[in-house]
Scaffold this motif. Structure first.
Motif, mmCIF file in Angstrom:
data_model
loop_
_atom_site.group_PDB
_atom_site.id
_atom_site.type_symbol
_atom_site.label_atom_id
_atom_site.label_comp_id
_atom_site.label_asym_id
_atom_site.label_seq_id
_atom_site.Cartn_x
_atom_site.Cartn_y
_atom_site.Cartn_z
ATOM 1 N N LYS A 106 16.124 -2.238 -10.885
ATOM 2 C CA LYS A 106 14.927 -2.052 -11.703
ATOM 3 C C LYS A 106 15.176 -2.660 -13.076
ATOM 4 C CE LYS A 106 12.443 -0.294 -8.621
ATOM 5 N NZ LYS A 106 11.698 -1.326 -7.922
ATOM 6 N N LYS A 107 14.324 -3.552 -13.447
ATOM 7 C CA LYS A 107 14.550 -4.291 -14.673
ATOM 8 C C LYS A 107 13.712 -3.743 -15.814
ATOM 9 C CE LYS A 107 16.085 -8.574 -12.742
ATOM 10 N NZ LYS A 107 15.469 -9.680 -12.049
ATOM 11 N N ASN A 108 14.102 -4.175 -16.972
ATOM 12 C CA ASN A 108 13.387 -3.783 -18.166
ATOM 13 C C ASN A 108 12.452 -4.923 -18.541
ATOM 14 O OD1 ASN A 108 12.564 -3.029 -20.645
ATOM 15 N ND2 ASN A 108 14.608 -2.764 -21.509
ATOM 16 N N PHE A 109 11.177 -4.628 -18.545
ATOM 17 C CA PHE A 109 10.213 -5.698 -18.831
ATOM 18 C C PHE A 109 9.644 -5.607 -20.241
ATOM 19 C CE2 PHE A 109 10.084 -5.558 -14.160
ATOM 20 C CZ PHE A 109 10.351 -6.891 -13.908
ATOM 21 N N ASP A 110 10.377 -4.936 -21.140
ATOM 22 C CA ASP A 110 9.861 -4.754 -22.496
ATOM 23 C C ASP A 110 9.553 -6.065 -23.197
ATOM 24 O OD1 ASP A 110 9.887 -2.093 -22.299
ATOM 25 O OD2 ASP A 110 11.807 -1.785 -23.328
ATOM 26 N N PHE A 111 10.269 -7.113 -22.801
ATOM 27 C CA PHE A 111 10.059 -8.390 -23.487
ATOM 28 C C PHE A 111 8.648 -8.929 -23.283
ATOM 29 C CE2 PHE A 111 10.208 -10.900 -19.662
ATOM 30 C CZ PHE A 111 11.073 -10.223 -18.824
ATOM 31 N N LEU A 112 7.942 -8.375 -22.302
ATOM 32 C CA LEU A 112 6.577 -8.851 -22.071
ATOM 33 C C LEU A 112 5.606 -8.356 -23.137
ATOM 34 C CD1 LEU A 112 6.433 -8.542 -18.211
ATOM 35 C CD2 LEU A 112 6.487 -10.616 -19.553
ATOM 36 N N GLU A 113 6.117 -7.534 -24.037
ATOM 37 C CA GLU A 113 5.252 -7.109 -25.131
ATOM 38 C C GLU A 113 5.306 -8.081 -26.292
ATOM 39 O OE1 GLU A 113 6.667 -3.175 -25.569
ATOM 40 O OE2 GLU A 113 5.142 -2.344 -24.231
ATOM 41 N N LEU A 137 4.056 -2.988 -12.045
ATOM 42 C CA LEU A 137 3.409 -2.599 -10.795
ATOM 43 C C LEU A 137 3.852 -3.502 -9.646
ATOM 44 C CD1 LEU A 137 1.243 -1.037 -9.175
ATOM 45 C CD2 LEU A 137 -0.406 -2.745 -9.932
ATOM 46 N N LEU A 138 3.831 -4.807 -9.906
ATOM 47 C CA LEU A 138 4.255 -5.757 -8.875
ATOM 48 C C LEU A 138 5.700 -5.512 -8.487
ATOM 49 C CD1 LEU A 138 2.607 -9.043 -10.171
ATOM 50 C CD2 LEU A 138 2.187 -7.984 -7.971
ATOM 51 N N ASP A 139 6.538 -5.260 -9.494
ATOM 52 C CA ASP A 139 7.954 -5.029 -9.233
ATOM 53 C C ASP A 139 8.140 -3.757 -8.421
ATOM 54 O OD1 ASP A 139 10.714 -5.569 -9.518
ATOM 55 O OD2 ASP A 139 10.821 -4.014 -11.059
ATOM 56 N N SER A 140 7.332 -2.736 -8.722
ATOM 57 C CA SER A 140 7.520 -1.443 -8.065
ATOM 58 C C SER A 140 7.158 -1.511 -6.581
ATOM 59 C CB SER A 140 6.700 -0.366 -8.760
ATOM 60 O OG SER A 140 5.328 -0.608 -8.535
ATOM 61 N N ILE A 141 6.280 -2.415 -6.189
ATOM 62 C CA ILE A 141 5.991 -2.513 -4.752
ATOM 63 C C ILE A 141 6.824 -3.611 -4.096
ATOM 64 C CG2 ILE A 141 3.686 -1.510 -4.810
ATOM 65 C CD1 ILE A 141 2.576 -4.386 -4.819
ATOM 66 N N LYS A 144 16.983 -2.333 -1.100
ATOM 67 C CA LYS A 144 18.375 -1.903 -1.254
ATOM 68 C C LYS A 144 19.054 -2.513 -2.471
ATOM 69 C CE LYS A 144 19.779 -0.957 3.359
ATOM 70 N NZ LYS A 144 20.244 -1.688 4.524
ATOM 71 N N ASN A 145 18.873 -3.816 -2.612
ATOM 72 C CA ASN A 145 19.591 -4.484 -3.691
ATOM 73 C C ASN A 145 18.738 -4.632 -4.941
ATOM 74 O OD1 ASN A 145 21.583 -4.791 -1.813
ATOM 75 N ND2 ASN A 145 20.801 -6.787 -1.161
ATOM 76 N N ASP A 146 17.642 -3.918 -4.943
ATOM 77 C CA ASP A 146 16.725 -4.110 -6.051
ATOM 78 C C ASP A 146 17.240 -3.392 -7.288
ATOM 79 O OD1 ASP A 146 14.289 -5.395 -6.695
ATOM 80 O OD2 ASP A 146 13.485 -3.399 -7.095
ATOM 81 N N ASN A 173 16.141 4.638 -0.408
ATOM 82 C CA ASN A 173 15.137 5.345 -1.185
ATOM 83 C C ASN A 173 14.117 4.403 -1.805
ATOM 84 O OD1 ASN A 173 15.530 8.157 -0.985
ATOM 85 N ND2 ASN A 173 17.501 7.887 -2.034
ATOM 86 N N GLY A 174 14.547 3.167 -2.067
ATOM 87 C CA GLY A 174 13.632 2.182 -2.641
ATOM 88 C C GLY A 174 12.442 1.942 -1.733
ATOM 89 N N CYS A 175 12.751 1.744 -0.451
ATOM 90 C CA CYS A 175 11.688 1.515 0.516
ATOM 91 C C CYS A 175 10.777 2.729 0.611
ATOM 92 C CB CYS A 175 12.276 1.197 1.882
ATOM 93 S SG CYS A 175 13.016 -0.427 1.977
ATOM 94 N N LYS A 176 11.393 3.904 0.581
ATOM 95 C CA LYS A 176 10.623 5.126 0.693
ATOM 96 C C LYS A 176 9.668 5.264 -0.490
ATOM 97 C CE LYS A 176 11.326 10.074 0.816
ATOM 98 N NZ LYS A 176 12.324 11.087 0.517
ATOM 99 N N THR A 177 10.183 4.931 -1.677
ATOM 100 C CA THR A 177 9.353 5.023 -2.872
ATOM 101 C C THR A 177 8.136 4.111 -2.762
ATOM 102 O OG1 THR A 177 11.442 5.220 -4.024
ATOM 103 C CG2 THR A 177 9.485 5.028 -5.385
#
Lengths: 56, 805
Positions: free
Chosen positions: B70-77, B151-155, B66-68, B37-41
């Motif tokens: 999804k991380k939390n990037f809140d620290f970038l704030e 955005l970068l992570d999502s693609i 597959k092995n991705d 589903n990751g690839c499909k997304t």
């Protein structure tokens, strides 16, 4: 024969211009990446509404 | 497309996005199949933004999702962290450079440069393929750093965020300076040569006599930038060397350049001659070309990584039941951290809550997760597999068990002194001999003719300038380094080759170095499995991304797969599913045999299999050694003292003895400190040690050793600080590499002899005080060029002969 001094001055000026152009090209980073631009130039400009392109 | 799909069914189902094999054709959009589903997304996201050109540039360009996790990037704030990551901001427009190791094809470049189509806040983005970086310029009012990263992570292009990475910009600045210097020197040398033409041709009519002095003064003008700018590095280096009472190769070079320059000035101003400015500028130009050739770097590789690049830059902490993020370096003892699936433990900590399965593969090379219970101590560097856990730090990051290694004095920045370089040893004697000859000539001529004495003195110093000497090393080693690079052996700098040629002792790490991490060797022990049962097993493990499942999947050859129901994966324990009405379980002993105790001392990991609640047996997963290990070892054995250090227990000792003889020292259960101490101990016995390792646990030993080489199955993956990175595929060539480094050294010695021959010819003119500018202008470039041609050609020829080219 003294015209040769004018010519020398002129030719040196032209040569120095080329050196300046070279230094400018290094400074603006034209030598930083000598691979990616060769790929980038092959990308087509997108034309919108082009949908049938996907099937080849 | 239809035709494609037919072939797809007959052979393999290929994911449209990443090109991996699909287990079934469940996940699809129209005729396009996806493996997960990751690839499909990702496809849907790109499709929605009209970015499907991505798939036309390269076939199946995407990255497997597959092995991705999804991380939390809140620290970038966090404003402080943000400031460290970005390059520049004026409050409105921000530029930031990300390192993206996943970049691999032209599609990657295309998508990374079309980010603006997905986020209107992104003004511009530019990728650099060789460095694998992308610089993004965005509008702070429309988007922010966190959104860009998401955005970068999502693609599929998750940036490698860490603070240590910014180092590479420094080397780029040094490189640029060299470009300037080479330009100035080349420009001036060329012009001076043109102006020296009347002199070369010995034109003696009236007009040229008028022009000659003008040309000479122009020459002085052009030589000034070369002397004061381009050649300045040599003066500085010679001065630094002399200050430390070391006569390096730059001392005779500087001496030559200075004498050339001032004698030329003297001749021109007294109108006694035309000077040697053409030789001087050409010499500097050649020298910098040599330097440039030697300075080959692998832009995408990083040889200076320490633990900071492995660790996340921020962690989630819990304070008064509120989750916030905190930069890792500010982590204090007593902080409660939440570690999610796939995250690294940044500091030694005690498990408070949750079921922890810690994968210490970073630290020990062992990839099987270890179960921990509440109250257990967890060491930094482990990766959590499974659900989220809560831990409380007991040590600061820099004081943790693993990271404390970096406080060892071997990690203190030492400046790369090349004192031991062979050329510097030679130049010490060389300088001494040249100065003696020069003074002898001067003393000899002085009673006869004092001006001739001055001529002879300077001429000797000029002609003896070891240009050829200085050029042979960079060109030989530079070519060798390129040859190594083609064979997937990447070195940090050229002087590593010299060090490599003089090693006497080789130390191997076991796990990951002489064993493969990719293909663990799997055996099944127990009842004979029928083909149908094998099919069941294969279908089940197909769904798990765990490395052990993958190994088991490869074990059975069965093309057909069955559909499975009620699939369940309990991270760190096992997997289960219903296939064709059969209940299948694969996993740890506690998971499969419900009422058994887990304290069995198993030397190699066992994975149990049960079908319909009856245990069929277990898979043992042993180490699989690198192919051709035996050949490599036996060819090295006679010439070097070999040792094997392993962090594991001695369960594999018997197997190791098949490869190594009894003379090999084998030590087991070695901590990172033990390894470091072992190398130190060898060095105290005057051994020159080559350490070959892979993980963070070898970092100290790699750094301490004379040459530290890290082995990587994927060179863009993390590897600890080292002198060279060897692709695992080229491990079998290790012996050839070491031999070749010795050959390179011999080539350098031969080039030295050639340059000495030129020097003898030149000196015979010089001691007589009869060195004309023409002879110098011919002899000096000739000697340099012939040495360069000789060293480059021989190096490449020998490489070809040995199958390295």
């Amino acid at each position: 024969m003294s015209v040769i001094f004018v010519l020398i001055g002129f030719s040196s000026f032209v040569a120095i211009m080329f050196l300046a152009a070279y230094i400018w090209s290094v400074k603006t980073g034209q030598y930083d990446d000598n691979y990616t631009p060769s790929i980038r130039i092959l990308f087509d400009n997108e034309v919108k509404k082009e949908t049938s392109k996907k099937n080849s | 497309m239809r035709k494609d799909q037919e072939i797809g069914i007959a052979e393999k189902l290929i994911c449209y996005h990443c090109g991996e094999e699909c287990s079934d054709d469940e996940i699809r959009i129209g005729e396009k199949l996806f493996c997960c589903n990751g690839c499909k997304t990702v496809y849907e996201l790109l499709d929605a933004n009209d970015l499907c050109t991505y798939y036309n540039l390269d076939e199946n360009p995407g990255l497997s999702q597959k092995n991705d996790i999804k991380k939390n990037f809140d620290f970038l704030e966090d404003p402080e962290l943000k400031e460290k990551l970005i390059d520049f901001t004026d409050g409105k427009i921000t530029t930031v450079t990300f390192s993206i190791p996943q970049v691999h094809c032209s599609s990657c470049i295309w998508i990374l440069e079309n980010l603006y189509k997905m986020d209107s806040g992104i003004i511009h983005s530019e990728a650099n393929f060789l460095k694998k970086i992308v610089s993004v310029k965005f509008d702070e009012e429309k988007t922010n750093l966190k959104n860009v990263v998401i955005l970068l992570d999502s693609i599929g292009y998750e940036p490698d965020l860490n603070l240590a990475e910014k180092e590479f910009e420094k080397s780029a600045v040094i490189n640029k300076k060299l470009w300037y210097k080479i330009g100035v020197a080349g420009f001036c040398a060329g012009n001076i040569m043109l102006f020296s033409f009347p002199e070369y041709l010995s034109l003696n009519d009236l007009t040229t006599d008028n022009i000659k002095p003008v040309f000479s003064y122009l020459n002085i003008l052009f030589s000034l930038p070369v002397f004061f700018y381009s050649a300045s590095d040599y003066f500085v280096s010679a001065y630094k060397g002399l200050k430390k009472k070391i006569v390096n190769v730059d001392v005779p070079i500087s001496l030559g350049i200075i004498v050339l320059f001032f004698r030329s000035l003297f001749e021109i101003f007294t109108q006694t001659g035309a000077g040697y400015l053409d030789s001087m500028t050409a010499l500097v130009f050649f020298l910098i070309v040599g330097k440039m050739f030697q300075n080959k770097t692998y832009a995408a590789l990083n040889f200076e990584r320490n633990y900071k690049s492995y660790f996340p830059i921020a962690v989630t902490i819990i304070k008064n039941k509120i989750e916030t993020t905190k930069p890792v370096e500010k982590l204090m003892v007593g902080d409660r951290i939440v570690i999610k699936n796939g995250e690294l433990i940044p500091a030694d900590a005690i498990l408070i809550n949750g079921s922890a399965f810690i994968d210490y593969s970073f630290v020990t090379g062992e990839s099987n997760p270890i179960e921990k219970v509440n109250g257990d101590l967890i060491y930094a560097g482990g990766r959590q597999v499974g659900g989220a856990i809560e831990i409380e730090t007991v040590k600061e990051v820099s004081q943790s068990y693993l990271t404390r290694l970096w406080n060892n004095k071997v990690f203190e920045k030492e400046d790369e002194s090349k004192i031991d370089a062979f050329v510097n040893v030679v130049s010490k004697y060389f300088t001494f001999v040249v100065i003696s000859i020069a003074s002898f000539a001067a003393i000899y001529w002085f009673p006869i003719d004092s001006s001739l004495a001055f001529n002879a003195l300077t001429a000797v110093l000029i002609i003896a300038c070891p240009c050829a000497l200085a050029l042979s090393t960079p060109f030989t080693l530079g070519s060798s380094m390129r040859i190594f690079g083609r064979n997937k052996f990447y070195l940090k700098s050229t002087h590593i080759i010299e060090k490599l040629s003089s090693i006497t002792s080789i130390v191997f790490d076991k796990t990951g170095t002489i064993t493969e991490t990719k293909n663990a060797h799997v055996n099944f022990q127990g009842d004979d499995l029928s083909d149908y049962e094998k099919k069941l097993v294969k279908s089940l493990v197909r769904n798990s991304s765990h490395p052990l499942s993958k190994s088991i999947f490869e074990l059975f050859e069965s093309a057909e797969l069955l559909t499975i129901n009620n699939y369940q994966e309990i991270p760190g324990q096992g997997i289960t599913a219903e296939i064709d009405g059969n209940q299948i379980q694969i996993g740890s002993k506690t998971y499969v045999l419900e009422n058994s105790n887990n304290d069995e001392n198993n030397l190699s990991t066992k994975v149990y299999l049960s079908i319909n609640e009856s245990v069929k047996g277990f898979f043992t997963i042993g180490n699989s050694y690198r192919p051709k290990l035996k050949e490599v070892i036996s060819s090295l054995q006679d010439h070097y003292k070999l040792s094997v250090l392993s962090g594991d227990n001695d369960g594999e000792k018997e197997t190791l003895l098949q490869f190594f003889t009894n003379r090999t020292k084998m030590l087991f259960k070695q901590t990172p400190y033990d390894k470091l101490a072992f190398i130190e101990n060898l060095q105290n016995k005057n051994a020159k040690v080559l350490m070959i390792g892979d993980g963070l646990n070898d970092a100290g030993a790699l750094k301490r050793s004379n040459v530290g080489i890290s082995i990587a199955e994927d060179i863009n993956n993390f590897s600890p600080a080292c002198d060279g990175i060897l692709d695992a595929d080229s491990f079998n060539k290790l012996d050839t590499f070491i031999k070749f480094s010795k050959t390179s050294k011999n080539i350098i010695i031969l080039s030295f002899i050639i340059s000495f021959l030129y020097n003898i010819v030149g000196l015979s003119f010089a001691v007589q005080g009869s060195l004309s500018p023409v002879i110098s202008a011919i002899l000096m470039p000739l000697s340099s060029i012939s040495v360069v041609v000789f060293s480059t050609l021989t190096t490449n020829m020998i490489a070809k002969k040995r199958g390295l080219l």
